[in-house]
Design a protein around this motif. Structure first.
Motif, PDB file in Angstrom:
ATOM      1  N   ILE A  81      70.106  21.982  15.128  1.00 56.71           N
ATOM      2  CA  ILE A  81      69.513  22.474  16.378  1.00 56.71           C
ATOM      3  C   ILE A  81      68.746  23.777  16.179  1.00 56.71           C
ATOM      4  O   ILE A  81      68.037  24.212  17.082  1.00 56.71           O
ATOM      5  CB  ILE A  81      70.563  22.649  17.492  1.00 56.71           C
ATOM      6  N   GLY A  82      68.887  24.396  15.010  1.00 59.39           N
ATOM      7  CA  GLY A  82      68.106  25.587  14.723  1.00 59.39           C
ATOM      8  C   GLY A  82      66.718  25.290  14.191  1.00 59.39           C
ATOM      9  O   GLY A  82      65.965  26.218  13.876  1.00 59.39           O
ATOM     10  N   ARG A  83      66.368  24.005  14.110  1.00 59.76           N
ATOM     11  CA  ARG A  83      65.059  23.620  13.584  1.00 59.76           C
ATOM     12  C   ARG A  83      64.318  22.756  14.592  1.00 59.76           C
ATOM     13  O   ARG A  83      64.899  21.878  15.233  1.00 59.76           O
ATOM     14  CB  ARG A  83      65.216  22.848  12.267  1.00 59.76           C
ATOM     15  N   GLY A  84      63.026  23.030  14.712  1.00 58.32           N
ATOM     16  CA  GLY A  84      62.184  22.197  15.563  1.00 58.32           C
ATOM     17  C   GLY A  84      62.246  22.562  17.039  1.00 58.32           C
ATOM     18  O   GLY A  84      62.838  23.565  17.438  1.00 58.32           O
ATOM     19  N   ARG A  85      61.623  21.715  17.823  1.00 64.20           N
ATOM     20  CA  ARG A  85      61.494  21.925  19.266  1.00 64.20           C
ATOM     21  C   ARG A  85      62.458  20.972  19.975  1.00 64.20           C
ATOM     22  O   ARG A  85      62.461  19.759  19.700  1.00 64.20           O
ATOM     23  CB  ARG A  85      60.051  21.640  19.681  1.00 64.20           C
ATOM     24  N   LEU A  86      63.272  21.523  20.880  1.00 65.27           N
ATOM     25  CA  LEU A  86      64.268  20.668  21.520  1.00 65.27           C
ATOM     26  C   LEU A  86      64.634  21.163  22.913  1.00 65.27           C
ATOM     27  O   LEU A  86      64.538  22.352  23.234  1.00 65.27           O
ATOM     28  CB  LEU A  86      65.517  20.557  20.658  1.00 65.27           C
ATOM     29  N   TRP A  87      65.038  20.194  23.720  1.00 60.95           N
ATOM     30  CA  TRP A  87      65.651  20.455  25.015  1.00 60.95           C
ATOM     31  C   TRP A  87      67.167  20.479  24.824  1.00 60.95           C
ATOM     32  O   TRP A  87      67.725  19.555  24.222  1.00 60.95           O
ATOM     33  CB  TRP A  87      65.327  19.349  26.011  1.00 60.95           C
ATOM     34  N   LEU A  88      67.830  21.509  25.331  1.00 59.93           N
ATOM     35  CA  LEU A  88      69.295  21.563  25.359  1.00 59.93           C
ATOM     36  C   LEU A  88      69.738  21.283  26.786  1.00 59.93           C
ATOM     37  O   LEU A  88      69.249  21.916  27.727  1.00 59.93           O
ATOM     38  CB  LEU A  88      69.801  22.934  24.922  1.00 59.93           C
ATOM     39  N   VAL A  89      70.676  20.367  26.956  1.00 62.04           N
ATOM     40  CA  VAL A  89      71.030  19.906  28.298  1.00 62.04           C
ATOM     41  C   VAL A  89      72.536  19.922  28.513  1.00 62.04           C
ATOM     42  O   VAL A  89      73.299  19.334  27.731  1.00 62.04           O
ATOM     43  CB  VAL A  89      70.501  18.474  28.530  1.00 62.04           C
ATOM     44  N   ASP A  90      72.952  20.596  29.567  1.00 58.92           N
ATOM     45  CA  ASP A  90      74.298  20.419  30.108  1.00 58.92           C
ATOM     46  C   ASP A  90      74.096  19.793  31.485  1.00 58.92           C
ATOM     47  O   ASP A  90      73.722  20.482  32.438  1.00 58.92           O
ATOM     48  CB  ASP A  90      75.037  21.750  30.224  1.00 58.92           C
ATOM     49  N   PRO A  91      74.318  18.492  31.610  1.00 58.07           N
ATOM     50  CA  PRO A  91      73.941  17.804  32.847  1.00 58.07           C
ATOM     51  C   PRO A  91      74.794  18.183  34.049  1.00 58.07           C
ATOM     52  O   PRO A  91      74.322  18.103  35.186  1.00 58.07           O
ATOM     53  CB  PRO A  91      74.128  16.331  32.492  1.00 58.07           C
ATOM     54  N   LEU A  92      76.034  18.601  33.781  1.00 58.85           N
ATOM     55  CA  LEU A  92      76.925  18.992  34.865  1.00 58.85           C
ATOM     56  C   LEU A  92      77.878  20.057  34.335  1.00 58.85           C
ATOM     57  O   LEU A  92      78.932  19.756  33.786  1.00 58.85           O
ATOM     58  CB  LEU A  92      77.695  17.781  35.407  1.00 58.85           C
ATOM     59  N   ASP A  93      77.474  21.294  34.463  1.00 60.76           N
ATOM     60  CA  ASP A  93      78.277  22.420  33.995  1.00 60.76           C
ATOM     61  C   ASP A  93      79.306  22.770  35.074  1.00 60.76           C
ATOM     62  O   ASP A  93      78.990  22.774  36.258  1.00 60.76           O
ATOM     63  CB  ASP A  93      77.370  23.626  33.721  1.00 60.76           C
ATOM     64  N   GLY A  94      80.522  23.074  34.634  1.00 63.51           N
ATOM     65  CA  GLY A  94      81.597  23.278  35.606  1.00 63.51           C
ATOM     66  C   GLY A  94      82.225  21.955  36.032  1.00 63.51           C
ATOM     67  O   GLY A  94      82.632  21.793  37.181  1.00 63.51           O
ATOM     68  N   THR A  95      82.303  21.028  35.079  1.00 67.72           N
ATOM     69  CA  THR A  95      82.812  19.699  35.396  1.00 67.72           C
ATOM     70  C   THR A  95      84.226  19.745  35.968  1.00 67.72           C
ATOM     71  O   THR A  95      84.561  18.971  36.878  1.00 67.72           O
ATOM     72  CB  THR A  95      82.790  18.799  34.145  1.00 67.72           C
ATOM     73  N   ASN A  96      85.082  20.623  35.449  1.00 73.41           N
ATOM     74  CA  ASN A  96      86.449  20.698  35.975  1.00 73.41           C
ATOM     75  C   ASN A  96      86.441  21.039  37.455  1.00 73.41           C
ATOM     76  O   ASN A  96      87.228  20.494  38.236  1.00 73.41           O
ATOM     77  CB  ASN A  96      87.257  21.740  35.192  1.00 73.41           C
ATOM     78  N   ASN A  97      85.562  21.961  37.859  1.00 70.46           N
ATOM     79  CA  ASN A  97      85.442  22.285  39.285  1.00 70.46           C
ATOM     80  C   ASN A  97      84.953  21.059  40.061  1.00 70.46           C
ATOM     81  O   ASN A  97      85.510  20.716  41.112  1.00 70.46           O
ATOM     82  CB  ASN A  97      84.470  23.443  39.489  1.00 70.46           C
ATOM     83  N   PHE A  98      83.914  20.432  39.552  1.00 68.64           N
ATOM     84  CA  PHE A  98      83.331  19.263  40.216  1.00 68.64           C
ATOM     85  C   PHE A  98      84.361  18.152  40.380  1.00 68.64           C
ATOM     86  O   PHE A  98      84.484  17.560  41.468  1.00 68.64           O
ATOM     87  CB  PHE A  98      82.133  18.763  39.409  1.00 68.64           C
ATOM     88  N   ALA A  99      85.098  17.873  39.317  1.00 69.42           N
ATOM     89  CA  ALA A  99      86.081  16.793  39.359  1.00 69.42           C
ATOM     90  C   ALA A  99      87.204  17.082  40.348  1.00 69.42           C
ATOM     91  O   ALA A  99      87.801  16.150  40.903  1.00 69.42           O
ATOM     92  CB  ALA A  99      86.659  16.554  37.961  1.00 69.42           C
ATOM     93  N   ALA A 100      87.464  18.375  40.576  1.00 71.63           N
ATOM     94  CA  ALA A 100      88.503  18.774  41.534  1.00 71.63           C
ATOM     95  C   ALA A 100      87.959  18.877  42.955  1.00 71.63           C
ATOM     96  O   ALA A 100      88.703  19.216  43.883  1.00 71.63           O
ATOM     97  CB  ALA A 100      89.120  20.103  41.112  1.00 71.63           C
ATOM     98  N   GLY A 101      86.658  18.617  43.124  1.00 70.93           N
ATOM     99  CA  GLY A 101      86.063  18.663  44.456  1.00 70.93           C
ATOM    100  C   GLY A 101      85.765  20.050  44.961  1.00 70.93           C
ATOM    101  O   GLY A 101      85.758  20.290  46.173  1.00 70.93           O
ATOM    102  N   ARG A 102      85.516  20.992  44.026  1.00 71.75           N
ATOM    103  CA  ARG A 102      85.226  22.367  44.440  1.00 71.75           C
ATOM    104  C   ARG A 102      84.008  22.904  43.693  1.00 71.75           C
ATOM    105  O   ARG A 102      83.645  22.404  42.632  1.00 71.75           O
ATOM    106  CB  ARG A 102      86.433  23.279  44.200  1.00 71.75           C
TER     107      ARG A 102
END
Length: 264
Positions: A81-102
């Motif tokens: 990941i230190g080479r070239g051009r790239l998109w870094l994606v965390d599609p749902l950050d805070g998943t534990n909160n989300f899964a708990a409904g908060r």
């Protein structure tokens, strides 16, 4: 906003409406599982990452996509990941909160070239708020430029997560912080924690885990707003550095004050 900022914002909002928000507080049995003890993944994480990857490749076909859930299945994706051009994606950050409904939970995207983060986007789907930054350009919230100033409190507010460190280490930090920092539990959501450093809700954030998708966009957002993000020894943060421990602060002065407490 630049045309690319508008494209990324539209993509984030569309994916949130399709794959994330309809499931918030409505998780069915079987919609979530533990990747490791205490670290959840949901159907919303996986579906939104696929949608984001397709959308980002359409925006910039020359940049490959490295997502959190893809790396969970194939850790070798992190090797270059230190080479070239790239998109870094965390599609749902805070998943534990989300899964708990908060809240909070959010979505994170960064665009990097040869290990240097050039652009970052932090999206709050509930508030429909976009924080974004460009290296050498500045930090913005919904298109309005922002600067970090700190909370202004005599004891700066410092957040950290006891969950990801031993009870012994947490106890040492609490003892050393007495009279210097006001410690609070972190939000367990980098997409919310980094903006909190800029809008004055907290002054310092200590992160134990430093996965690149969690920190690339937020670190740039804080730095471009005038703050400081670095390893505890003062070394720079790089997305291809797998070390643990990262300290972020609203100002360099607050960073120095916190580092004197947290550096071991």
């Amino acid at each position: 906003m630049t045309p690319r900022d508008r494209q990324v914002r539209a993509l984030l909002a569309d994916v949130a409406r399709e794959a994330i928000l309809p499931r918030f507080g409505r998780m069915a049995d079987g919609d979530r599982e533990e990747k490791s003890p205490g670290d959840w993944v949901t159907i919303a994480d996986r579906e939104s990452e696929l949608l984001l990857a397709a959308g980002l490749q359409a925006i910039d076909p020359d940049a490959r996509v490295v997502g959190e859930e893809a790396c969970a299945l194939d850790p070798t994706l992190l090797e270059d990941i230190g080479r070239g051009r790239l998109w870094l994606v965390d599609p749902l950050d805070g998943t534990n909160n989300f899964a708990a409904g908060r809240t909070p939970f959010g979505m994170l995207i960064a665009l990097a070239e040869d290990g240097i983060v050039r652009h970052g986007w932090l999206y709050d789907p509930v508030a429909d708020r976009l924080c974004h930054a460009g290296r050498g350009i500045g930090s913005f919230v919904d298109g309005v430029r922002v600067s970090a100033t700190g909370s202004g409190r005599s004891l700066p507010i410092a957040t950290f997560s006891r969950y990801w460190m031993s009870s012994e280490k947490a106890a040492r930090l609490e003892q050393r912080a007495q009279g210097t920092l006001a410690l609070e539990e972190g939000l367990r959501c980098a997409a919310a924690q980094y903006p909190a450093l800029v809008d004055g809700r907290c002054d310092v954030a200590l992160f134990e885990r430093t996965y690149p998708w969690d920190h690339a966009a937020g670190a740039l957002f804080v730095e471009e707003a005038g703050g400081k993000v670095a390893r505890l020894d003062g070394g720079p943060y790089r997305i291809d550095d797998a070390a643990t421990g990262l300290l972020a602060a609203a100002t360099p002065q607050l960073w120095d004050r916190a580092a004197a407490v947290f550096a071991e």
